[in-house]
Every structure is written in C-alpha cells, then in structure tokens.
Design a protein around this motif. Structure first.
Motif, PDB file in Angstrom:
ATOM      1  N   ASP A   1      12.961 -49.359  73.675  1.00 50.67           N
ATOM      2  CA  ASP A   1      12.132 -48.823  74.734  1.00 50.67           C
ATOM      3  C   ASP A   1      11.468 -47.498  74.618  1.00 50.67           C
ATOM      4  O   ASP A   1      10.427 -47.025  75.163  1.00 50.67           O
ATOM      5  N   TYR A   2      12.205 -46.591  73.810  1.00 47.32           N
ATOM      6  CA  TYR A   2      11.857 -45.149  73.544  1.00 47.32           C
ATOM      7  C   TYR A   2      10.602 -45.227  72.739  1.00 47.32           C
ATOM      8  O   TYR A   2      10.400 -45.902  71.966  1.00 47.32           O
ATOM      9  N   VAL A   3       9.922 -43.967  73.103  1.00 51.33           N
ATOM     10  CA  VAL A   3       8.564 -43.669  72.505  1.00 51.33           C
ATOM     11  C   VAL A   3       8.428 -42.385  71.860  1.00 51.33           C
ATOM     12  O   VAL A   3       8.800 -41.257  72.674  1.00 51.33           O
TER      13      VAL A   3
ATOM     14  N   GLU B   1       4.137 -39.332  76.749  1.00 46.28           N
ATOM     15  CA  GLU B   1       4.587 -40.589  77.212  1.00 46.28           C
ATOM     16  C   GLU B   1       5.775 -40.851  77.549  1.00 46.28           C
ATOM     17  O   GLU B   1       6.291 -41.518  78.406  1.00 46.28           O
ATOM     18  N   SER B   2       6.879 -40.223  76.512  1.00 45.70           N
ATOM     19  CA  SER B   2       8.231 -40.441  76.824  1.00 45.70           C
ATOM     20  C   SER B   2       8.609 -39.764  78.222  1.00 45.70           C
ATOM     21  O   SER B   2       9.533 -39.972  79.072  1.00 45.70           O
ATOM     22  N   PHE B   3       7.770 -38.552  78.435  1.00 43.08           N
ATOM     23  CA  PHE B   3       8.253 -37.800  79.562  1.00 43.08           C
ATOM     24  C   PHE B   3       7.786 -38.582  80.981  1.00 43.08           C
ATOM     25  O   PHE B   3       8.694 -38.659  81.855  1.00 43.08           O
ATOM     26  N   GLY B   4       6.742 -39.114  80.667  1.00 40.65           N
ATOM     27  CA  GLY B   4       6.346 -40.252  81.850  1.00 40.65           C
ATOM     28  C   GLY B   4       7.381 -41.010  82.155  1.00 40.65           C
ATOM     29  O   GLY B   4       7.600 -41.863  83.325  1.00 40.65           O
TER      30      GLY B   4
ATOM     31  N   PHE C   1      14.341 -35.953  70.794  1.00 35.59           N
ATOM     32  CA  PHE C   1      14.593 -35.711  72.220  1.00 35.59           C
ATOM     33  C   PHE C   1      13.923 -36.951  73.166  1.00 35.59           C
ATOM     34  O   PHE C   1      14.195 -36.972  74.186  1.00 35.59           O
ATOM     35  N   GLN C   2      13.200 -37.617  72.638  1.00 29.32           N
ATOM     36  CA  GLN C   2      12.662 -38.605  73.459  1.00 29.32           C
ATOM     37  C   GLN C   2      13.555 -40.053  73.277  1.00 29.32           C
ATOM     38  O   GLN C   2      12.881 -41.242  73.652  1.00 29.32           O
ATOM     39  N   GLY C   3      14.659 -39.902  73.010  1.00 25.37           N
ATOM     40  CA  GLY C   3      15.703 -40.799  72.731  1.00 25.37           C
ATOM     41  C   GLY C   3      15.756 -41.255  71.381  1.00 25.37           C
ATOM     42  O   GLY C   3      14.779 -41.558  70.660  1.00 25.37           O
TER      43      GLY C   3
END
Length: 522
Positions: A49-51, A56-59, A201-203
């Motif tokens: 699911d990570y982007v 977008e990831s922050f959201g 950092f975004q996963g």
C-alpha cells in the motif's frame, strides 16, 4: 486472526497505540499468553500500500487531526498546525522512520549527575541505568535485525554517504560508518534484504526495514491472544472508586462510542496523544488528569535539537538513491562542555525528495538563492543534526481550546529552545558545513528544524513520584494498573534516535507486566 475479545472482558490488557512501544508490547504480552486488545486510531497499511510520493504518502499515513502550537520555535511559525510528522496507522511511526537504532550512552542516563545544574533546565537522572537496559537492548537489536550489531553486516554506502564520509575523514572524525540500522543488509527473520530503492520514509516497499506493522503485530495476532481494533479513537480512560483503571472509552470506525473493560491499561500514543489522553481523562478523583498528582503530565516535552545542512557540488550526487539515512558521524555525541554546551549530537545523512525539499529548505522563502538551490538538486548532499535538547517544564503539551472531530480538546504543543539547544545547533551547523567544505562544496545551506519526529518526555520516568509521572517500569506513580509504554516516558532525550530504546523498554515492560499479572499484583 485472533478471536475478538468481548467488550465486557475485564481480564484483557488494553494497549492504546501500536507503534514502537505499543506494537512491541502487544506482541511480547501475546507471546506470553496474555490477552491483549490494541486500540489504534489509524487504519492498516502494508508494503503493497505504500507510495513513493512524499505528499501522497503524507496524506495516507500522517496524523492529520488538528493540533495547535505555541512558543518561539520555528515550527510554530512555519507549521503551526503540524508540530510533528507522526503516523496514524497500525504500526505507528515505525512505518515512517529512517531505521537508525542507537543505544543511549551510559552518561546520558545520568544527565543531572553528569551535566550538573543547567539554568532553566529540569534535568533528572533516569531511574534506570544502561546496565539495566543492556540485556533488553540486545533483545531489541535482535528483533529489529540491527546492522553492525551481533554478526549482522553494515549496509553499503550510497553516494550521499560517500561524500559525507570523505568530508568527515578530512576533518579528522573517526566514528563514521553506514549506521546501526533496522534495515536488513541480508535476508533476516523472514524479511528481504534492502534493495536500496530510496524514498523509504514513505514505508519500506520491500519490508526490509523493521516495522511493527508487518512484524510484531501479525506475530502477536498469530498467537490468538491479540486483537487489534483499527480506526478506534480513544476518548478517555475510566477508573473505579478505588482509583484503579477499569476500561477505555473509544470511538469506533463508525463514530460510535464503545467501552472496553480492562485489567491493565497501557498508553502508547506518543508524546502528544498520551498526555492529552491522560488530561482528557480527568475526573472528580483526578481533577488535574489521570495519573497527574505530580502535575507533571505533559511537561518536559523534548523533540531533540535538530536542523539540517545541505550542500551543492559541481558533480551529481543523487542523494535520494539508496537508504534515506545512509550513514552517521558519532564523534560529536560526547559530553564535552569545552564546546560551549552540555550533551552531544549526531550527524546523520538525510535525503529529501524534491517536494519536501521545496517545502522545508527555507519555508516561505522563494528567493533567487532558493530556486537556484533547487536547480542543483542532482548535485546536492544532505545531512540531519540530532542532539540532546534540555528538558524544560515550560515546554509542554496542554489541552487546547480547539476540539477534534469527536469534540475532544486537542493537544497544544508549546516549545521554546533552551540556550544550550541553540549553542549546540550553531556548533553543529558549523561542523556540518565544514564536512562538505572539506570535499569542495560550492555552497552550503543550514536549514531550520522540520516538524518533529522524535517526540519525547511529557510522562517522564522518575525515582521520586513528585518529579515525574511513571516509575522505572513505566508504571504510573499514582495508579498501579496504568502504564505508559512510548517515548513520553523518557526522562531525558539523549543524543540518539529513540526507537531502539522505546522497543527495549517495551520488551522489559512486558516482562514486568506479565510477572505482576501472574503474581496478582495488578
């Protein structure tokens, strides 16, 4: 999947939050046969699911519920509604973290003894020592698969690291390497080795970086002793006439108020949400908030002394390739007051993508020097400064006038730098720039602190009940069956990234809670 527990089952341990503290504690207790209900305000996201897109990831992951800010720190001006970039999801901020896993040093557990009286600081020695925590640090390092510990090799250095290392060595620094990271350098514990993709950092898309989201939480669920209720937003903790906690009220995913009974409650919602919850749980017996007879709930908020230094070179560096935090200089992490401050700091490589770089390099400053810096993005190298900030009673989390979507007062985060923090930051800016100048940087940019990720204190451990909120086990001084299980229990901040210590404390706390439960003490 474990069978759900009944709302009236008063034999369960309720854990609020599923990050480095709560997620690990939930699994450790479940492995010991203890029934656990973990309440998580966010949803569940896994590597698929990570982007790899920062905004977008922050959201997707960030805690975007309102908060308010005060104090003279730069963040209050630039990011007043966002004092921190923390995650609202199963696994908590272990989804969005660099992976740096460092032990707090011996002298940092004894900050008051080591540094003496520092004017304006509310220093205290921890009620535990490095020796007390060492066996648990080892268990945490094994759990996380930390590189450069045990027989696990370090990660390879990317270009950002190579520039950093060359500059460090030119300055005479010797403690420079690719870090002790909870990122696999080889396949480990059913998780792949790091693929050096970047933007992690975004996963971590590969699951190479440890996160409670896809390690401890599923392992705990597999025992049948752990139920995780996602999108469960805790409102308050309840107690009986004797002052023991008895359960937790929370809003479920449909916005309905539920009440889960509990034998023990563990608060692990981070240094903002944990004190906010205790303050919002005030009652006629606890008029100033639950567990707050000392008046210390919310006080002594620490966020680490931070800042960044970026540099432009005449050749491409492409700093975003490879891991985000690809290396560290530890020479300055000592206590040496001849530098003009107490405590020390780490220098760690950092790479931001272009959107965050534009937001953070000079907030609100779109001048020529700024736009030409972004033109040089390919040729940039970057580092983050992280050092010990001074606890101050006046730096605190209180209840705001602003209410959240459930009508509950949100956290107001008040922070002002201590003169020691400023002296340390100035020294670190100078040294960071010198590292890059030593290898031919054409420009260097000291960058002000970002919204904080290392949020500490606010429910601190203390020997003396009047000086803190919890004892050496993270157990409330006031209420025997109430525990704090996250970074808010830190007595002081130390210079090191805090996650490894949060995990070590959670493993240790699980042993203590399990033995106290079986002895019938709680």
């Amino acid at each position: 999947m474990s069978a759900p527990f009944d709302l009236n089952d008063d034999n369960v341990v309720v854990i609020i939050g599923t990050g480095a503290g709560g997620g690990v504690l939930a699994n450790e207790l479940a492995q010991k046969g203890v029934s656990v209900v973990a309440l998580e305000a966010g949803g569940r996201y896994l590597p698929e699911d990570y982007v790899n897109d920062e905004w977008e990831s922050f959201g997707q992951l960030a805690w975007l519920d309102p908060r308010t800010t005060s104090g003279d720190w730069r963040v209050a001006k630039d990011f007043s509604g966002l004092p921190a970039w923390i995650v609202k999801a199963v696994g908590g901020t272990t989804t969005h973290w660099a992976g740096a896993s460092l032990r707090i040093q011996d002298h940092e557990f004894r900050a008051k003894t080591t540094y003496g009286d520092v004017a304006g600081a509310s220093l205290l020695d921890w009620p535990i020592t490095l020796a007390d925590l060492e066996p648990y640090y080892e268990k945490a390092e094994t759990k996380l698969g930390v590189t450069r510990t045990g027989d696990r090799a370090g990660l390879p250095g990317n270009n950002n690291y190579k520039v950093f290392e060359a500059g460090a060595k030119a300055l005479g620094y010797s403690e420079v390497h690719t870090g002790r990271m909870a990122i696999n350098s080889a396949d480990y514990d059913g998780r792949l080795a790091c693929q050096q993709t970047g933007f992690c950092f975004q996963g971590c898309k590969w699951g190479a970086k440890w996160s409670a989201a896809y390690t401890d939480i599923p392992a705990g669920e597999a025992t049948g002793n752990l139920e995780v209720r996602e999108r469960a937003h805790v409102a308050r903790i309840l107690h009986d006439d004797s002052g023991k906690v008895t359960g937790v009220e929370y809003f479920d995913k449909d916005g309905n108020l539920q009440m889960q009974k509990a034998r023990v409650v563990c608060v692990a919602g981070n240094s903002f949400e944990s004190p906010r919850l205790l303050l919002n749980s005030a009652s006629s017996m606890f008029p100033d908030g639950l567990g707050n007879s000392s008046g210390m709930v919310g006080k002594n908020y620490m966020r680490h002394m931070t800042g960044s230094v970026y540099a432009v070179f005449d050749k491409p560096v492409k700093m975003w390739r490879g891991t985000t935090m690809a290396g560290i200089i530890q020479d300055e992490a000592r206590h040496d007051p001849s530098r003009g401050f107490v405590g020390g700091y780490e220098l760690e490589t950092l790479a931001l993508g272009l959107p965050f770089m534009a937001a953070f390099l000079n907030p609100g400053g779109w001048g020529r020097s700024f736009t030409t810096a972004l033109d040089s993005y390919e040729n940039m190298a970057g580092m983050w400064i992280v050092g010990e900030d001074m606890p101050q009673e006046s730096n605190r989390v209180t209840l705001s006038e602003t209410k959240d979507q459930f009508g509950l007062p949100v956290a107001n985060v008040h922070f002002s730098d201590h003169p020691n923090d400023i002296a340390m930051r100035d020294h670190a800016y100078k040294q960071g720039a010198a590292v890059y100048d030593a290898v031919g940087a054409t420009r260097t940019f000291p960058t002000p602190p970002y919204p904080s990720t290392h949020n500490l204190g606010t429910n601190r451990m203390s020997e003396n009940a009047q000086e803190g909120v919890v004892n050496k086990w993270g157990q409330s001084h006031d209420i025997a069956n109430l525990f704090v299980s996250d970074g808010s229990q830190f007595t002081t901040g130390a210079a090191e990234n805090p996650t490894l210590t949060i995990v070590a404390l959670a493993i240790r706390q699980a042993d203590h809670i399990a033995s106290e439960l079986s002895a019938g003490n709680i």
